[in-house]
Motif scaffolding. Structure first.
Motif, PDB file in Angstrom:
ATOM      1  N   LYS A 338     -17.208 -11.710   2.054  1.00 26.72           N
ATOM      2  CA  LYS A 338     -18.252 -10.766   1.656  1.00 26.72           C
ATOM      3  C   LYS A 338     -17.625  -9.633   0.843  1.00 26.72           C
ATOM      4  O   LYS A 338     -16.455  -9.296   1.024  1.00 26.72           O
ATOM      5  CB  LYS A 338     -18.966 -10.218   2.892  1.00 26.72           C
ATOM      6  CG  LYS A 338     -19.652 -11.310   3.720  1.00 26.72           C
ATOM      7  CD  LYS A 338     -20.280 -10.729   4.955  1.00 26.72           C
ATOM      8  CE  LYS A 338     -20.990 -11.818   5.760  1.00 26.72           C
ATOM      9  NZ  LYS A 338     -20.045 -12.795   6.331  1.00 26.72           N
ATOM     10  N   ILE A 339     -18.417  -9.042  -0.034  1.00 26.19           N
ATOM     11  CA  ILE A 339     -17.896  -8.039  -0.954  1.00 26.19           C
ATOM     12  C   ILE A 339     -17.323  -6.836  -0.207  1.00 26.19           C
ATOM     13  O   ILE A 339     -16.298  -6.270  -0.614  1.00 26.19           O
ATOM     14  CB  ILE A 339     -18.982  -7.585  -1.964  1.00 26.19           C
ATOM     15  CG1 ILE A 339     -18.375  -6.658  -3.026  1.00 26.19           C
ATOM     16  CG2 ILE A 339     -20.149  -6.927  -1.249  1.00 26.19           C
ATOM     17  CD1 ILE A 339     -17.294  -7.283  -3.860  1.00 26.19           C
ATOM     18  N   GLU A 340     -17.943  -6.445   0.901  1.00 25.99           N
ATOM     19  CA  GLU A 340     -17.425  -5.294   1.637  1.00 25.99           C
ATOM     20  C   GLU A 340     -16.059  -5.596   2.252  1.00 25.99           C
ATOM     21  O   GLU A 340     -15.183  -4.727   2.317  1.00 25.99           O
ATOM     22  CB  GLU A 340     -18.409  -4.819   2.715  1.00 25.99           C
ATOM     23  CG  GLU A 340     -18.873  -5.874   3.690  1.00 25.99           C
ATOM     24  CD  GLU A 340     -20.166  -6.535   3.241  1.00 25.99           C
ATOM     25  OE1 GLU A 340     -20.838  -7.123   4.097  1.00 25.99           O
ATOM     26  OE2 GLU A 340     -20.494  -6.454   2.041  1.00 25.99           O
ATOM     27  N   GLU A 341     -15.838  -6.833   2.694  1.00 27.04           N
ATOM     28  CA  GLU A 341     -14.539  -7.217   3.234  1.00 27.04           C
ATOM     29  C   GLU A 341     -13.464  -7.171   2.148  1.00 27.04           C
ATOM     30  O   GLU A 341     -12.346  -6.688   2.373  1.00 27.04           O
ATOM     31  CB  GLU A 341     -14.613  -8.627   3.833  1.00 27.04           C
ATOM     32  CG  GLU A 341     -15.519  -8.730   5.052  1.00 27.04           C
ATOM     33  CD  GLU A 341     -15.741 -10.166   5.502  1.00 27.04           C
ATOM     34  OE1 GLU A 341     -15.903 -10.386   6.719  1.00 27.04           O
ATOM     35  OE2 GLU A 341     -15.744 -11.073   4.641  1.00 27.04           O
ATOM     36  N   ILE A 342     -13.805  -7.657   0.972  1.00 26.93           N
ATOM     37  CA  ILE A 342     -12.853  -7.690  -0.150  1.00 26.93           C
ATOM     38  C   ILE A 342     -12.473  -6.271  -0.571  1.00 26.93           C
ATOM     39  O   ILE A 342     -11.282  -5.950  -0.724  1.00 26.93           O
ATOM     40  CB  ILE A 342     -13.460  -8.453  -1.348  1.00 26.93           C
ATOM     41  CG1 ILE A 342     -13.706  -9.916  -0.974  1.00 26.93           C
ATOM     42  CG2 ILE A 342     -12.559  -8.342  -2.568  1.00 26.93           C
ATOM     43  CD1 ILE A 342     -14.508 -10.686  -2.015  1.00 26.93           C
ATOM     44  N   LEU A 343     -13.472  -5.413  -0.744  1.00 23.79           N
ATOM     45  CA  LEU A 343     -13.205  -4.059  -1.218  1.00 23.79           C
ATOM     46  C   LEU A 343     -12.448  -3.234  -0.180  1.00 23.79           C
ATOM     47  O   LEU A 343     -11.559  -2.454  -0.525  1.00 23.79           O
ATOM     48  CB  LEU A 343     -14.511  -3.367  -1.595  1.00 23.79           C
ATOM     49  CG  LEU A 343     -15.302  -3.999  -2.740  1.00 23.79           C
ATOM     50  CD1 LEU A 343     -16.539  -3.171  -3.060  1.00 23.79           C
ATOM     51  CD2 LEU A 343     -14.437  -4.160  -3.993  1.00 23.79           C
ATOM     52  N   LEU A 344     -12.784  -3.411   1.086  1.00 24.67           N
ATOM     53  CA  LEU A 344     -12.078  -2.670   2.128  1.00 24.67           C
ATOM     54  C   LEU A 344     -10.622  -3.121   2.247  1.00 24.67           C
ATOM     55  O   LEU A 344      -9.727  -2.298   2.463  1.00 24.67           O
ATOM     56  CB  LEU A 344     -12.789  -2.827   3.474  1.00 24.67           C
ATOM     57  CG  LEU A 344     -14.092  -2.047   3.644  1.00 24.67           C
ATOM     58  CD1 LEU A 344     -14.738  -2.356   4.989  1.00 24.67           C
ATOM     59  CD2 LEU A 344     -13.848  -0.545   3.512  1.00 24.67           C
ATOM     60  N   ALA A 345     -10.377  -4.422   2.107  1.00 23.67           N
ATOM     61  CA  ALA A 345      -8.998  -4.928   2.168  1.00 23.67           C
ATOM     62  C   ALA A 345      -8.183  -4.385   1.007  1.00 23.67           C
ATOM     63  O   ALA A 345      -7.034  -3.957   1.178  1.00 23.67           O
ATOM     64  CB  ALA A 345      -8.997  -6.449   2.159  1.00 23.67           C
ATOM     65  N   SER A 346      -8.765  -4.394  -0.194  1.00 22.90           N
ATOM     66  CA  SER A 346      -8.071  -3.849  -1.355  1.00 22.90           C
ATOM     67  C   SER A 346      -7.811  -2.360  -1.168  1.00 22.90           C
ATOM     68  O   SER A 346      -6.723  -1.860  -1.465  1.00 22.90           O
ATOM     69  CB  SER A 346      -8.907  -4.080  -2.620  1.00 22.90           C
ATOM     70  OG  SER A 346      -8.265  -3.539  -3.759  1.00 22.90           O
ATOM     71  N   ASN A 347      -8.803  -1.647  -0.641  1.00 19.27           N
ATOM     72  CA  ASN A 347      -8.656  -0.216  -0.383  1.00 19.27           C
ATOM     73  C   ASN A 347      -7.585   0.048   0.665  1.00 19.27           C
ATOM     74  O   ASN A 347      -6.797   0.985   0.538  1.00 19.27           O
ATOM     75  CB  ASN A 347      -9.999   0.358   0.070  1.00 19.27           C
ATOM     76  CG  ASN A 347     -10.040   1.876   0.061  1.00 19.27           C
ATOM     77  OD1 ASN A 347     -11.101   2.466   0.070  1.00 19.27           O
ATOM     78  ND2 ASN A 347      -8.891   2.519   0.035  1.00 19.27           N
ATOM     79  N   ALA A 348      -7.557  -0.780   1.717  1.00 20.13           N
ATOM     80  CA  ALA A 348      -6.583  -0.586   2.791  1.00 20.13           C
ATOM     81  C   ALA A 348      -5.155  -0.764   2.297  1.00 20.13           C
ATOM     82  O   ALA A 348      -4.241  -0.054   2.736  1.00 20.13           O
ATOM     83  CB  ALA A 348      -6.865  -1.557   3.932  1.00 20.13           C
ATOM     84  N   THR A 349      -4.947  -1.712   1.373  1.00 22.86           N
ATOM     85  CA  THR A 349      -3.602  -1.890   0.824  1.00 22.86           C
ATOM     86  C   THR A 349      -3.245  -0.740  -0.111  1.00 22.86           C
ATOM     87  O   THR A 349      -2.178  -0.141   0.001  1.00 22.86           O
ATOM     88  CB  THR A 349      -3.477  -3.228   0.056  1.00 22.86           C
ATOM     89  OG1 THR A 349      -4.516  -3.312  -0.930  1.00 22.86           O
ATOM     90  CG2 THR A 349      -3.593  -4.409   0.993  1.00 22.86           C
ATOM     91  N   ALA A 350      -4.149  -0.419  -1.030  1.00 26.72           N
ATOM     92  CA  ALA A 350      -3.845   0.578  -2.054  1.00 26.72           C
ATOM     93  C   ALA A 350      -3.889   2.002  -1.520  1.00 26.72           C
ATOM     94  O   ALA A 350      -3.058   2.838  -1.882  1.00 26.72           O
ATOM     95  CB  ALA A 350      -4.816   0.431  -3.227  1.00 26.72           C
ATOM     96  N   GLY A 351      -4.853   2.318  -0.674  1.00 26.85           N
ATOM     97  CA  GLY A 351      -5.036   3.690  -0.226  1.00 26.85           C
ATOM     98  C   GLY A 351      -4.728   3.935   1.232  1.00 26.85           C
ATOM     99  O   GLY A 351      -4.761   5.081   1.681  1.00 26.85           O
ATOM    100  N   GLY A 352      -4.431   2.869   1.988  1.00 32.56           N
ATOM    101  CA  GLY A 352      -4.138   3.043   3.405  1.00 32.56           C
ATOM    102  C   GLY A 352      -5.385   2.962   4.267  1.00 32.56           C
ATOM    103  O   GLY A 352      -6.515   2.986   3.768  1.00 32.56           O
ATOM    104  N   PRO A 353      -5.204   2.869   5.576  1.00 33.89           N
ATOM    105  CA  PRO A 353      -6.339   2.675   6.488  1.00 33.89           C
ATOM    106  C   PRO A 353      -7.324   3.837   6.519  1.00 33.89           C
ATOM    107  O   PRO A 353      -8.514   3.626   6.713  1.00 33.89           O
ATOM    108  CB  PRO A 353      -5.660   2.491   7.853  1.00 33.89           C
ATOM    109  CG  PRO A 353      -4.324   3.123   7.699  1.00 33.89           C
ATOM    110  CD  PRO A 353      -3.917   2.903   6.281  1.00 33.89           C
ATOM    111  N   THR A 354      -6.832   5.063   6.315  1.00 31.38           N
ATOM    112  CA  THR A 354      -7.748   6.206   6.410  1.00 31.38           C
ATOM    113  C   THR A 354      -8.745   6.227   5.256  1.00 31.38           C
ATOM    114  O   THR A 354      -9.933   6.515   5.461  1.00 31.38           O
ATOM    115  CB  THR A 354      -6.963   7.530   6.437  1.00 31.38           C
ATOM    116  OG1 THR A 354      -6.017   7.548   5.360  1.00 31.38           O
ATOM    117  CG2 THR A 354      -6.210   7.671   7.744  1.00 31.38           C
ATOM    118  N   THR A 355      -8.281   5.932   4.039  1.00 32.53           N
ATOM    119  CA  THR A 355      -9.214   5.902   2.910  1.00 32.53           C
ATOM    120  C   THR A 355     -10.146   4.700   3.016  1.00 32.53           C
ATOM    121  O   THR A 355     -11.298   4.769   2.589  1.00 32.53           O
ATOM    122  CB  THR A 355      -8.476   5.859   1.558  1.00 32.53           C
ATOM    123  OG1 THR A 355      -7.678   4.674   1.486  1.00 32.53           O
ATOM    124  CG2 THR A 355      -7.584   7.067   1.385  1.00 32.53           C
TER     125      THR A 355
END
Length: 398
Positions: A338-355
Motif C-alpha cells: 500500500k502507498i502509505e507503507e511505501i512512503l513511511l518505509a522510505s521516510n523511516a530510512t531517509a528521515g528516521g523513525p521520528t519523522t
C-alpha cells in the motif's frame, strides 16, 4: 558578509513563542479551511518555518531547536503509542520490514550512482557517501558515528548537514503530497482513502471529553517511560561488555534510547491495556508535540547557504533520495504494498523513525505509527554496518 537573523539564537522565549504559535496556527488553519486541510497542517508548519528562516527572521540553529529534538520528540512517542494494539503492530511490522529493506537497498544504490557521478568534484565523497548511507538507513546517530569514525573534516560535515536538512524538508513535503496525486491514487492501493474527506476531518478534530486526571496520567506516564528508557539505554551502553557478537547486538538494540523507549512503551501498554485505552487526550497532546516538530524540521532549510556552500552536495543527496523512493515505489507496486507503507518505509530510512511517525500522524495513518517506529529504530542498528560497507566499496573506487 553574512547577516544574522532578526531574532538571536539565544532568544529562548521568543523562539519558543514563534514555534508554538505557528504550530497552533497550522492546526487552526487545517481544521477551519478546506484549502489548508487539502495541503495539510504539516506542510503549512514546514513552509512557514522555512520562510521565517530564509528571510532571516529566525536563526537556522538554536538550542531551542535542540530541545525539541532532545525532549519534545521523545515525549511525543509514548503519548502516540498509548492506543497501539501490539498484535496489530506485529502483523503490520512484518510487511513494513520488507519494504524498509527495499528502501535501504535503494539508498545504497543511489549513493553508489551519486558517487560515480560527482566524485571528481566533491572531496571526501567516499566518507560522505558512507555517512549518508548510515543516515539514510538509520538516522542522525549513524551519521554522527560514521563521521567521527572516518574522521571527516569538520567543514565537509557541516556542509553535508546543511544539504541534508534542506533536502529533507522538501522531501518530507513530497511524501506528504504524494498520496493525493491522481496517478498515485490510480496505481497504488491504500487503507486510508477517506483520510482527507470533510467527514473524516470533522471526526478527527471533534471535541472529546478529557478530564484533568487523563492529562496528568498521560504526561506522567510518558515522562516516566522516557526517563527510564533513556537512562536504561545509557546504563546498558556503559555496563554491558561488547566481548562477543551476541552482546554487541544486545547493546546495539537495547542501548538505543529510542528503540528501548518504543519497546518498553509497547510492553507497558500490552500489560495495562485497559488503563491506557481509557486515557483521553494522550494522542491529542502527542499530535500537538509532533506539529511543533514539523515547524522545527523546516527551520534548517536555508537555500541561500546551500547555494553558496554546498550545491553539489545538494545534488548528491537528491540522487540518493530519488533511488530510495523510486525503488520503493517500483518494487512496492510489484509486491502490492500500500502507498502509505511505501512512503513511511522510505521516510523511516531517509528521515528516521521520528519523522516517519510524524508523517503517519500528519496523514492520519494512526495504525502505522507504532509499526514504523519499531522498524525505523531497527535502522539505527543496520545503518552503521551499511555505512561501513559503503565506505569500503567507495574507497576502492577513489
Amino acid at each position: 558578509m553574512i547577516v544574522g537573523a532578526l531574532i538571536d539564537k539565544g532568544d529562548t522565549w521568543i523562539l519558543w513563542a514563534i514555534i508554538i504559535v505557528w504550530a497552533t496556527v497550522s492546526l487552526f488553519l487545517e481544521q477551519k479551511y478546506q484549502w489548508a486541510s487539502t495541503i495539510s497542517g504539516a506542510i503549512i508548519a514546514l513552509v512557514g518555518a522555512m520562510i521565517l528562516s530564509n528571510f532571516k527572521v529566525i536563526p537556522t540553529s538554536s538550542p531551542v531547536y535542540d530541545t525539541v529534538w532532545d525532549y519534545v520528540v521523545p515525549l511525543s512517542i509514548p503519548l502516540l503509542l498509548f492506543s497501539s494494539n501490539i498484535m496489530k503492530i506485529w502483523k503490520e511490522s512484518r510487511r513494513l520490514l520488507i519494504i524498509f529493506f527495499i528502501a535501504s537497498i535503494g539508498t545504497m544504490i543511489g549513493t553508489l550512482i551519486a558517487f560515480i557521478s560527482l566524485n571528481q568534484w566533491i572531496p571526501y565523497l567516499n566518507n560522505i557517501g558512507a555517512m549518508m548511507t548510515g543516515s539514510y538507513i538509520g538516522g542522525g546517530v549513524n551519521f554522527a558515528a560514521l563521521s567521527s569514525k572516518l574522521e571527516t573534516p569538520g567543514d565537509m560535515v557541516s556542509a553535508t548537514v546543511v544539504a541534508d536538512n534542506s533536502v529533507m524538508a522538501l522531501y518530507f513535503m513530497l511524501l506528504i503530497a504524494l498520496p493525493s496525486l491522481p496517478i498515485i491514487k490510480k496505481y497504488f492501493k491504500t487503507d486510508y482513502e477517506t483520510e482527507r474527506s470533510p467527514k473524516a476531518q470533522q471526526s478527527y478534530w471533534e471535541p472529546k471529553k478529557i478530564q484533568l486526571l487523563d492529562i496528568a496520567f498521560s504526561i506522567a506516564s510518558a515522562i516516566t517511560l522516557v526517563a527510564v528508557s533513556f537512562k536504561g539505554a545509557e546504563l546498558i551502553q556503559q555496563w554491558v561488555p561488547k566481548s562477543n557478537i551476541l552482546l554487541t547486538i544486545i547493546t546495539s538494540f537495547f542501548g538505543d534510547s529510542y528503540l528501548l523507549l518504543t519497546t518498553l512503551t509497547l510492553i507497558v501498554v500490552a500489560i495495562w491495556g485497559d488503563f491506557f485505552e481509557k486515557l483521553a487526550g494522550a494522542s491529542e497532546i502527542g499530535t500537538f508535540l509532533i506539529y511543533i516538530f514539523f515547524v522545527v524540521i523546516g527551520v534548517p532549510a536555508s537555500f541561500a547557504t546551500i547555494i553558496t556552500t554546498a550545491p553539489l552536495l545538494f545534488v548528491f543527496v537528491i540522487i540518493i533520495l530519488i533511488f530510495n523512493l523510486g525503488l520503493s515505489l517500483l518494487i512496492g507496486k510489484a509486491l502490492k504494498f500500500k502507498i502509505e507503507e511505501i512512503l513511511l518505509a522510505s521516510n523511516a530510512t531517509a528521515g528516521g523513525p521520528t519523522t516517519a511517525a510524524a508523517l503517519a500522524i500528519g496523514k492520519g495513518w494512526t495504525g502505522l505509527v507504532g509499526p514504523i517506529l519499531i522498524i525505523g529504530t531497527l535502522g539505527y542498528v543496520v545503518g552503521n554496518y551499511a555505512g561501513t560497507l559503503m565506505y569500503q566499496l567507495l574507497s576502492q573506487m577513489v
